[in-house]
Design an enzyme around this catalytic site. Structure first.
Site, mmCIF file in Angstrom:
data_model
loop_
_atom_site.group_PDB
_atom_site.id
_atom_site.type_symbol
_atom_site.label_atom_id
_atom_site.label_comp_id
_atom_site.label_asym_id
_atom_site.label_seq_id
_atom_site.Cartn_x
_atom_site.Cartn_y
_atom_site.Cartn_z
ATOM 1 N N GLY A 297 11.373 42.286 -92.697
ATOM 2 C CA GLY A 297 11.252 42.558 -91.393
ATOM 3 C C GLY A 297 11.490 43.941 -90.794
ATOM 4 O O GLY A 297 11.231 44.306 -89.668
ATOM 5 N N ARG B 47 -5.493 41.982 -87.624
ATOM 6 C CA ARG B 47 -4.130 42.520 -86.747
ATOM 7 C C ARG B 47 -4.579 42.620 -85.243
ATOM 8 O O ARG B 47 -4.020 42.036 -84.494
ATOM 9 C CB ARG B 47 -3.385 43.359 -87.451
ATOM 10 C CG ARG B 47 -2.841 42.945 -88.687
ATOM 11 C CD ARG B 47 -1.812 43.828 -89.542
ATOM 12 N NE ARG B 47 -0.414 43.559 -88.954
ATOM 13 C CZ ARG B 47 -0.100 44.386 -87.844
ATOM 14 N NH1 ARG B 47 -0.518 45.381 -87.624
ATOM 15 N NH2 ARG B 47 1.137 44.023 -87.251
ATOM 16 N N CYS C 8 -19.597 38.321 -84.216
ATOM 17 C CA CYS C 8 -19.948 37.803 -83.058
ATOM 18 C C CYS C 8 -18.633 37.104 -82.229
ATOM 19 O O CYS C 8 -18.881 36.034 -82.162
ATOM 20 C CB CYS C 8 -21.128 36.768 -83.230
ATOM 21 S SG CYS C 8 -22.465 37.545 -84.016
HETATM 22 N N1 LLP Z 1 10.611 37.140 -95.900
HETATM 23 C C1 LLP Z 1 10.140 36.027 -95.167
HETATM 24 C C2 LLP Z 1 10.595 34.784 -95.448
HETATM 25 C C3 LLP Z 1 9.057 36.271 -94.464
HETATM 26 O O1 LLP Z 1 8.505 35.057 -93.876
HETATM 27 C C4 LLP Z 1 8.619 37.481 -94.343
HETATM 28 C C5 LLP Z 1 7.184 37.784 -93.748
HETATM 29 C C6 LLP Z 1 8.855 38.675 -95.178
HETATM 30 C C7 LLP Z 1 10.169 38.300 -95.983
HETATM 31 C C8 LLP Z 1 8.500 39.832 -95.097
HETATM 32 O O2 LLP Z 1 8.476 40.458 -93.678
HETATM 33 P P1 LLP Z 1 7.920 42.192 -93.554
HETATM 34 O O3 LLP Z 1 9.319 42.883 -94.336
HETATM 35 O O4 LLP Z 1 6.765 42.253 -94.176
HETATM 36 O O5 LLP Z 1 8.063 42.222 -92.093
HETATM 37 N N2 LLP Z 1 1.027 38.861 -90.593
HETATM 38 C C9 LLP Z 1 1.866 39.451 -89.741
HETATM 39 C C10 LLP Z 1 3.183 39.382 -90.313
HETATM 40 C C11 LLP Z 1 3.623 38.310 -90.892
HETATM 41 C C12 LLP Z 1 4.906 38.082 -91.575
HETATM 42 C C13 LLP Z 1 5.225 36.864 -92.357
HETATM 43 N N3 LLP Z 1 6.521 36.620 -92.947
HETATM 44 C C14 LLP Z 1 1.495 40.741 -89.189
HETATM 45 O O6 LLP Z 1 0.446 41.204 -89.761
HETATM 46 O O7 LLP Z 1 2.282 41.403 -88.533
#
Ligand code: LLP
Length: 432
Positions: free
Chosen positions: A238, A326, A356
């Site tokens: 996150g 995104r 489109c």
């Molecule tokens: N751990 C779990 C349980 C998760 O669900 C996620 C991301 C992560 C770790 C990794 O999170 P990060 O460090 O990348 O923030 N497609 C979206 C983001 C979806 C995140 C899903 N889960 C975007 O483009 O912003």
């Protein structure tokens, strides 16, 4: 930081001119910097050096095998969410014993595959899942390592579609129920309670929600850890990145212009959280995706047309929402810069793709230098949740991907051909 910069008027990735990659591989093209990947992984890893820890890269952010191999060689484990992802870890030379398996919908076949390969832990999202893992493990005469995912009901303060840690979300087990779940799980013969996990959301640019969540669960973790002999706590992923420069000046080395702005750096993250985690005496796992790969990739696209209509200046490019969803999906911002820098006045422009749908845009009213047909643009910070979220919408092939390493570059995914797209389809015999 990242390793994309201008040398004279030319955009480079490390020591390779983007123009040379466009000539060789065409557009739309994802370009990744290996040194940036390495730098980000190591910064985070080192910030936790006083703890027994393991960084499990959330490969959903970018699962190209060359990206994964770079990280595996640095000692990374992986956060996987499907059998496909676990198979990719193995294919890329990663170690399944350093993998955690997350996700609310694990199938029996996936659980069996993961157990066969000796993964580090399942992050369990519900009691029915716990029962299923126990049953599969019993059949295989194994004990399955698990961590229950706690939903701490702490708002991450990020985009609604990427918030996961509140009771509005499908993830984890409510904080108040966790103790009971562990007690029932401890009676399951083929379950080994190895740890506990949480993840509150993605793209957090403030450490406070992490701090609140860790503070909330720490007393419970400490009680359960001594009761069940846990080995680890995972605090999820996150950590957010910078997408938007402080000024729309064309400056791409944003860490120089954003010094005054608050950025969630590994050192801020670690300085806040390590003192809270240390007393637990547990191994700490992290599951970062975006932080490692987000700023390490760009999407390069060519201008097809410039069209003035109504009140707008539309720059129509050859990349589209099927290549990078995104902006359409989360209204997210990606900085856009020319591959060959240009001076002159900036014109508010909508940068759009050929698909489109009105949602097929990368930017609206963005001040851009005057560009014309054939010019190339780069969408920055596209390394995470870019290529992996690609689709074949409008029968468009998936973009090619290139990894740069110093002066070297290599195609790490070839462009998908049209044959590749429809080879899975067939016509029923009654049409023949
Ligand atoms: N751990 C779990 C349980 C998760 O669900 C996620 C991301 C992560 C770790 C990794 O999170 P990060 O460090 O990348 O923030 N497609 C979206 C983001 C979806 C995140 C899903 N889960 C975007 O483009 O912003």
């Amino acid at each position: 930081m990242h390793d994309f910069h201008y040398s004279g008027s030319e955009l480079f990735c490390e020591a390779v001119a983007i123009r040379s990659l466009v000539e060789k591989y065409g557009t739309p093209l994802y370009v990744y910097s290996q040194s940036t990947l390495t730098d980000h992984f190591q910064k985070l890893d080192r910030s936790l050096s006083t703890l027994d820890h393991m960084v499990c890269y959330a490969m959903k952010a970018n699962s190209n095998q060359a990206v994964m191999r770079t990280l595996a060689d640095l000692g990374a484990g992986f956060d996987v969410v499907s059998e496909g992802e676990l198979r990719r870890v193995i294919a890329a030379g990663g170690d399944p014993r350093k993998c955690v398996f997350a996700g609310v919908g694990k199938t029996e076949a996936e659980i069996e595959f993961a157990l066969k390969h000796g993964i580090y832990s399942f992050n369990v999202e519900s009691e029915p899942e716990l029962a299923r893992i126990n049953a599969v493990a019993a059949r295989m005469k194994k004990r399955a390592p698990v961590a229950v995912r706690v939903n701490p009901n702490v708002d991450a303060g990020t985009h609604a579609k990427i918030t996961t840690g509140t009771y509005e979300n499908k993830f984890g087990i409510a904080y108040e129920k966790v103790e009971g779940v562990y007690s029932r799980a401890s009676k399951l013969k083929n379950i080994n309670l190895r740890g506990i996990q949480m993840h509150i959301g993605s793209q957090l640019t403030d450490v406070k929600p992490f701090e609140r969540a860790v503070a909330k669960i720490a007393p419970l973790v400490s009680k359960l850890a001594s009761r069940y002999g846990f080995e680890f706590i995972s605090i999820g992923g996150g950590i957010g990145i910078v997408y938007e420069p402080a000024l729309e000046s064309g400056e791409i080395n944003w860490w120089k212009t954003t010094a005054a702005r608050k950025i969630l750096t590994p050192s801020v993250y670690a300085t806040t959280l390590v003192p809270m985690l240390q007393p637990l005496g547990l191994r700490v796992l992290l599951e970062p995706g975006r932080f490692i790969v987000g700023n390490a990739g760009i999407l390069v696209t060519r201008v097809e047309y410039v069209k003035r209509t109504g009140r707008k200046n539309f720059v129509i490019v050859d990349a589209a929402m099927n290549d990078l969803i995104r902006p359409a999906f989360y209204d997210s911002y990606h900085q856009i810069v020319p591959v060959a820098a240009k001076g002159g006045a900036r014109i508010p422009s909508d940068v759009v793709g050929p698909i489109c749908e009105s949602g097929d845009y990368f930017a609206k009213d963005r001040p851009l230098p005057k560009v014309g047909e054939g010019d190339c643009l780069a969408l920055l910070s596209a390394g995470a949740y870019g290529s992996v979220m690609g689709s074949n919408y409008n029968t468009r092939g998936l973009a090619a991907e290139v990894l740069v390493h110093g002066k070297q570059s290599a195609l790490v995914r070839r462009r998908q051909s049209l044959d590749d797209i429809w080879k899975l389809e067939s016509l029923p015999e009654w049409f023949r």
